[in-house]
Scaffold this active site. Structure first.
Site, PDB file in Angstrom:
ATOM      1  N   GLY A 250      -2.403  -8.170   4.866  1.00 12.90           N
ATOM      2  CA  GLY A 250      -2.839  -7.568   6.119  1.00 12.90           C
ATOM      3  C   GLY A 250      -2.547  -8.325   7.385  1.00 12.90           C
ATOM      4  O   GLY A 250      -2.779  -7.792   8.480  1.00 12.90           O
ATOM      5  N   GLU A 292      -1.891 -11.424  -0.456  1.00 14.38           N
ATOM      6  CA  GLU A 292      -0.829 -10.433  -0.698  1.00 14.38           C
ATOM      7  C   GLU A 292      -0.137 -10.007   0.593  1.00 14.38           C
ATOM      8  O   GLU A 292      -0.213  -8.841   0.988  1.00 14.38           O
ATOM      9  CB  GLU A 292      -1.445  -9.177  -1.327  1.00 14.38           C
ATOM     10  CG  GLU A 292      -2.023  -9.368  -2.686  1.00 14.38           C
ATOM     11  CD  GLU A 292      -2.811  -8.141  -3.149  1.00 14.38           C
ATOM     12  OE1 GLU A 292      -3.128  -7.254  -2.332  1.00 14.38           O
ATOM     13  OE2 GLU A 292      -3.114  -8.079  -4.331  1.00 14.38           O
ATOM     14  N   PRO A 293       0.545 -10.907   1.277  1.00 20.64           N
ATOM     15  CA  PRO A 293       1.208 -10.497   2.511  1.00 20.64           C
ATOM     16  C   PRO A 293       2.484  -9.690   2.249  1.00 20.64           C
ATOM     17  O   PRO A 293       3.249 -10.031   1.335  1.00 20.64           O
ATOM     18  CB  PRO A 293       1.570 -11.843   3.164  1.00 20.64           C
ATOM     19  CG  PRO A 293       1.727 -12.789   2.011  1.00 20.64           C
ATOM     20  CD  PRO A 293       0.772 -12.335   0.957  1.00 20.64           C
ATOM     21  N   ARG A 295       4.066  -7.205   5.203  1.00 23.20           N
ATOM     22  CA  ARG A 295       4.658  -7.108   6.541  1.00 23.20           C
ATOM     23  C   ARG A 295       4.977  -8.486   7.148  1.00 23.20           C
ATOM     24  O   ARG A 295       6.036  -8.677   7.740  1.00 23.20           O
ATOM     25  CB  ARG A 295       3.652  -6.377   7.437  1.00 23.20           C
ATOM     26  CG  ARG A 295       4.123  -6.070   8.831  1.00 23.20           C
ATOM     27  CD  ARG A 295       2.948  -5.604   9.701  1.00 23.20           C
ATOM     28  NE  ARG A 295       2.062  -4.701   9.018  1.00 23.20           N
ATOM     29  CZ  ARG A 295       2.173  -3.385   9.017  1.00 23.20           C
ATOM     30  NH1 ARG A 295       3.130  -2.812   9.697  1.00 23.20           N
ATOM     31  NH2 ARG A 295       1.309  -2.633   8.348  1.00 23.20           N
ATOM     32  N   ARG A 332       7.344   5.110  10.999  1.00 21.58           N
ATOM     33  CA  ARG A 332       6.100   4.551  11.548  1.00 21.58           C
ATOM     34  C   ARG A 332       5.715   5.111  12.923  1.00 21.58           C
ATOM     35  O   ARG A 332       4.543   5.386  13.145  1.00 21.58           O
ATOM     36  CB  ARG A 332       6.152   3.020  11.545  1.00 21.58           C
ATOM     37  CG  ARG A 332       6.210   2.442  10.122  1.00 21.58           C
ATOM     38  CD  ARG A 332       6.079   0.930  10.090  1.00 21.58           C
ATOM     39  NE  ARG A 332       4.759   0.508  10.508  1.00 21.58           N
ATOM     40  CZ  ARG A 332       4.486  -0.044  11.678  1.00 21.58           C
ATOM     41  NH1 ARG A 332       5.443  -0.241  12.567  1.00 21.58           N
ATOM     42  NH2 ARG A 332       3.265  -0.388  11.970  1.00 21.58           N
ATOM     43  N   TYR A 336       2.187   6.748  12.744  1.00 21.73           N
ATOM     44  CA  TYR A 336       1.076   5.936  13.269  1.00 21.73           C
ATOM     45  C   TYR A 336       1.169   5.668  14.759  1.00 21.73           C
ATOM     46  O   TYR A 336       0.483   4.768  15.258  1.00 21.73           O
ATOM     47  CB  TYR A 336       1.044   4.546  12.608  1.00 21.73           C
ATOM     48  CG  TYR A 336       1.211   4.464  11.129  1.00 21.73           C
ATOM     49  CD1 TYR A 336       0.234   4.982  10.272  1.00 21.73           C
ATOM     50  CD2 TYR A 336       2.301   3.826  10.566  1.00 21.73           C
ATOM     51  CE1 TYR A 336       0.366   4.850   8.905  1.00 21.73           C
ATOM     52  CE2 TYR A 336       2.442   3.705   9.192  1.00 21.73           C
ATOM     53  CZ  TYR A 336       1.469   4.225   8.369  1.00 21.73           C
ATOM     54  OH  TYR A 336       1.606   4.093   7.016  1.00 21.73           O
ATOM     55  N   CYS A 363      14.871  17.013  13.597  1.00 19.94           N
ATOM     56  CA  CYS A 363      14.371  18.239  14.233  1.00 19.94           C
ATOM     57  C   CYS A 363      12.852  18.289  14.315  1.00 19.94           C
ATOM     58  O   CYS A 363      12.201  19.118  13.667  1.00 19.94           O
ATOM     59  CB  CYS A 363      14.944  19.451  13.512  1.00 19.94           C
ATOM     60  SG  CYS A 363      16.658  19.641  13.961  1.00 19.94           S
TER      61      CYS A 363
HETATM   62  C1  LIG Z   1      -3.565  -3.763  -1.816  1.00 20.86           C
HETATM   63  C2  LIG Z   1      -2.613  -4.178  -0.768  1.00 20.86           C
HETATM   64  N1  LIG Z   1      -2.211  -5.452  -0.732  1.00 20.86           N
HETATM   65  C3  LIG Z   1      -1.338  -5.887   0.198  1.00 20.86           C
HETATM   66  C4  LIG Z   1      -0.825  -5.029   1.149  1.00 20.86           C
HETATM   67  C5  LIG Z   1       0.146  -5.564   2.139  1.00 20.86           C
HETATM   68  O1  LIG Z   1      -0.327  -5.464   3.420  1.00 20.86           O
HETATM   69  P1  LIG Z   1       0.510  -6.081   4.626  1.00 20.86           P
HETATM   70  O2  LIG Z   1       1.910  -5.580   4.510  1.00 20.86           O
HETATM   71  O3  LIG Z   1      -0.176  -5.557   5.823  1.00 20.86           O
HETATM   72  O4  LIG Z   1       0.430  -7.574   4.498  1.00 20.86           O
HETATM   73  C6  LIG Z   1      -1.227  -3.682   1.163  1.00 20.86           C
HETATM   74  C7  LIG Z   1      -0.713  -2.762   2.176  1.00 20.86           C
HETATM   75  O5  LIG Z   1      -1.048  -1.634   2.303  1.00 20.86           O
HETATM   76  C8  LIG Z   1      -2.150  -3.244   0.166  1.00 20.86           C
HETATM   77  O6  LIG Z   1      -2.548  -1.981   0.113  1.00 20.86           O
END
Ligand SMILES: Cc1ncc(COP(=O)(O)O)c(C=O)c1O
Length: 439
Positions: A250, A292-293, A295, A332, A336, A363
């Site tokens: 996140g 869990e990065p 992005r 995106r 969003y 379109c």
């Molecule tokens: C369970 C889980 N872990 C990790 C991520 C990765 O998030 P980010 O790309 O924002 O780091 C997500 C993204 O939706 C997720 O749903």
């Protein structure tokens, strides 16, 4: 620690004639060679960001596993890069897992997410020794059934919970919110743990993911606290001491100059400090930390290069600059209202500026990549580069309007390589079939 927060890839420069150069190669040459639009990925940036996570943890909390969330961008080359950098991999589908296996990614470093994994997906994970992020009772029943049918099979899980914390960018809501399609509610946890205890399933720990593109640090700090309080109560009630603690991904990135996410090092330190402090206070054994990065590893590494086509000037209203891509390669903005930064190749970015709208070619009136941006005056044939497109662009690309997906090109030290071939119309037609009465 190197400061990494910037909109552009680390290897991007402008030369004396204002041409954009990526890792030593002119963007115009890459566009000429690979066509437009093209996704260009700076290998140096991906590696530097992966290493920043690793180094921060090595310094602050060696017992860790940084798991790259491959939903941000998954392909064979990405899996290889991530493997070489010593990270783990988070997959969410059969397709992502197969890609990782095909790339020979070590399965003991893979975790499998999803709120509705099929029985086949669960089986694929278990037979390959992949850890499941257990999300619900249906999945638990699949695991129980598979273990019964094959006594050789082993299952390791992290249990996903909804911690009552939700956050997006600056929008931090701590509501005890339980309205999520993912994971178990806290009220169910004791019962689920008792049920799992009666099986051979090994619970490695708990998992929570609170949102994406987050700039605040308090929500993740709070998540650590909520999870570790659960570790304490689970130890007391069920006699289980978990070895892993997964606080999800996140961390946000810069899409525009007004974005101000924390640096990777600072974010890691917030989490490791929170875990250490809560473990001490609650007298809980320090678990291995997993993050869990997605992005924040691959986002800033990517740029998309487009060619300008039609320009529609509505005097006193708006000037539309249409490019040869749009919502099919970058969903995106329309999904969003995501914001981006763009520049024009081979033009001084400071002179002859005018306000324009960069429109896509699909379109939908809403197919606009950037609604308002100051750019040097452009004409048809100029190249426009949109920054920070490495995450959730290729992976969310569609064939809307029968668009073909662009090439994904890895660029490093003066070399460029296709890592995913552009689709052709033949690729689309290959899957079409005529029903007999239409032949
Ligand atoms: C369970 C889980 N872990 C990790 C991520 C990765 O998030 P980010 O790309 O924002 O780091 C997500 C993204 O939706 C997720 O749903």
């Amino acid at each position: 620690m190197q400061e990494l927060n910037q909109i552009k890839p680390l290897s991007l420069e402008r030369n004396a004639t204002n041409e954009l150069v990526l890792a030593g190669i002119k963007v115009s040459e890459l566009a000429q060679h690979y066509g437009t639009p093209a996704y260009l990925l700076c290998e140096q940036t991906i590696r530097a960001r992966a290493q920043a996570y690793r180094q921060a943890f090595e310094q602050e909390y060696p017992n860790h596993l940084v798991v790259y969330a491959s939903k941000a961008l998954n392909c064979l080359a990405m899996c290889k890069l991530i493997e070489q950098e010593g990270l783990g991999l988070d997959v969410v589908s059969e397709g992502e897992l197969h890609t990782a296996i095909e790339a020979s990614f070590p399965c003991e470093r893979i975790i499998f997410h999803g709120n509705n994994k099929s029985r086949d997906e669960v089986k694929l994970a278990l037979t390959n020794g992949v850890t499941l992020v257990l999300d619900n009772r249906t999945e638990l029943a699949y695991i129980e059934e598979l273990l019964k049918s094959d006594p050789e099979l082993k299952a390791q899980v992290l249990i996903r919970i909804t911690p009552g914390i939700e956050c997006h960018t600056h929008d931090y809501i701590k509501t005890g919110k339980i309205d999520s399609k993912f994971g178990f509610n806290l009220e169910e946890l004791d019962e689920i743990i008792e049920r799992i205890k009666a099986t051979d399933i090994h619970i490695r720990g708990l998992h929570a993911h609170i949102g994406s593109q987050i700039f605040e640090t308090i929500p993740h700090k709070d998540t650590c606290k909520v999870l570790l309080e659960l570790y304490k109560s689970i130890k007391e009630k069920h006699g289980l001491e978990f070895e892993d603690l997964n606080v999800g991904g996140g961390l946000g990135i810069m899409y525009t100059e007004s974005d101000d996410p924390p640096e990777i090092f600072d974010w890691v330190k917030i989490i490791t400090d929170a875990v250490k402090a809560n473990c001490e206070e609650l007298e809980v054994k320090q678990p291995r930390i997993m993050v869990e990065p997605g992005r924040s590893i691959v986002g800033p590494a990517g740029i998309t290069v487009y060619k300008v086509g039609n320009i529609k000037d509505i005097p006193g209203v708006r000037k539309y600059v249409a490019v040869d891509g749009g919502m099919a390669d970058n969903a995106r903005p329309i999904m969003y209202q995501a914001e981006y930064t763009a520049e024009v190749d081979a033009k001084d970015p400071t002179t002859n500026l005018e306000k324009v709208t960069i429109a896509g070619k699909y379109c939908e009136s809403g197919d606009v990549l950037i609604p308002e941006i100051e750019l040097p005056q452009v004409e048809a044939g100029n190249l426009i580069v949109v920054y920070s497109t490495g995450a959730y662009n290729y992976s969310m690309a569609s064939n809307y309007n029968r668009a073909t997906k662009p090439s994904l090109v890895l660029v490093n030290k003066g070399q460029s390589h296709i890592i995913v071939q552009a689709e052709t119309v033949d690729d689309l037609l290959r899957n079409d079939k005529l029903a007999p009465h239409l032949r």
